[in-house]
Design an enzyme around this catalytic site. Structure first.
Site, PDB file in Angstrom:
ATOM      1  N   ARG A  60       0.871  -1.173   0.000  1.00  0.00           N
ATOM      2  CA  ARG A  60       0.000   0.000   0.000  1.00  0.00           C
ATOM      3  C   ARG A  60       0.907   1.221   0.000  1.00  0.00           C
ATOM      4  NH1 ARG A  60      -3.764  -2.222  -2.010  1.00  0.00           N
ATOM      5  NH2 ARG A  60      -5.258  -3.436  -0.832  1.00  0.00           N
ATOM      6  N   GLU A  89      -3.680   7.781  -4.594  1.00  0.00           N
ATOM      7  CA  GLU A  89      -3.679   7.109  -5.885  1.00  0.00           C
ATOM      8  C   GLU A  89      -4.860   7.628  -6.699  1.00  0.00           C
ATOM      9  OE1 GLU A  89      -2.867   2.622  -7.211  1.00  0.00           O
ATOM     10  OE2 GLU A  89      -4.648   2.899  -5.985  1.00  0.00           O
ATOM     11  N   HIS A 108      -1.160   0.318 -10.181  1.00  0.00           N
ATOM     12  CA  HIS A 108      -1.778  -0.669  -9.296  1.00  0.00           C
ATOM     13  C   HIS A 108      -2.206  -1.922 -10.073  1.00  0.00           C
ATOM     14  CE1 HIS A 108      -4.138  -0.964  -5.259  1.00  0.00           C
ATOM     15  NE2 HIS A 108      -3.503  -2.072  -5.547  1.00  0.00           N
ATOM     16  N   GLY A 110      -0.506  -4.951  -9.835  1.00  0.00           N
ATOM     17  CA  GLY A 110       0.057  -6.148  -9.240  1.00  0.00           C
ATOM     18  C   GLY A 110      -0.898  -7.317  -9.113  1.00  0.00           C
TER      19      GLY A 110
END
Length: 144
Positions: A60, A89, A108, A110
């Site tokens: 995070r 974000e 983001h 992943g």
């Protein structure tokens, strides 16, 4: 932890985070965001790292003190960073991290697999159906 596997790949177990930071060429942060991990990697931790090290955060955004990271990257405290998540974000377009050449920031991605996408969609449908039927949502996100 499996010592045989560590030996097979030449890995060394570090019991303390400080020891790991001092030895590692790549530091990958993979933790949940909790009060204990908020800004887990800050100025002190970055300064413990090798000047040739790369920090990778797939956790995070708030796990890394981004202002300390900007300074570390600008001054050569560490060589580079790769972030799959930021805080906030997305970052504001004028954020200092976006001006650096020694960082990679991905949006983001992943957990972007077919299985994860299916599970997220299924969870969203369950939440919508619960809300429409006046039931508690199974995965309600509450403000902190």
């Amino acid at each position: 932890r499996k010592e045989q596997e560590e030996q097979a790949v030449g890995a060394t177990y570090c019991k303390k985070l400080d020891n790991l930071l001092q030895r590692a060429d790549f530091v990958m942060v993979v933790v949940n965001l909790t009060p204990q991990t908020h800004k887990l990697i800050g100025k002190r931790e970055l300064e413990l790292m090798k000047p040739t090290a790369t920090l990778i955060n797939i956790s995070r955004g708030a796990v890394v003190d981004q202002e300390a990271l900007v300074t570390a990257l600008q001054t050569g405290v560490i060589r580079a960073a790769a972030l799959d998540i930021t805080y906030p974000e997305p970052l504001p377009r004028d954020h200092e991290l976006l001006k650096l050449k020694n960082i990679i920031i991905t949006p983001h991605l992943g957990a972007r697999t077919d299985k994860a996408t299916y599970m997220i969609t299924e969870e969203a449908v369950e939440n919508i159906l619960a809300a429409l039927n006046g039931l508690p949502m199974p995965s309600e996100v509450l403000p902190s």
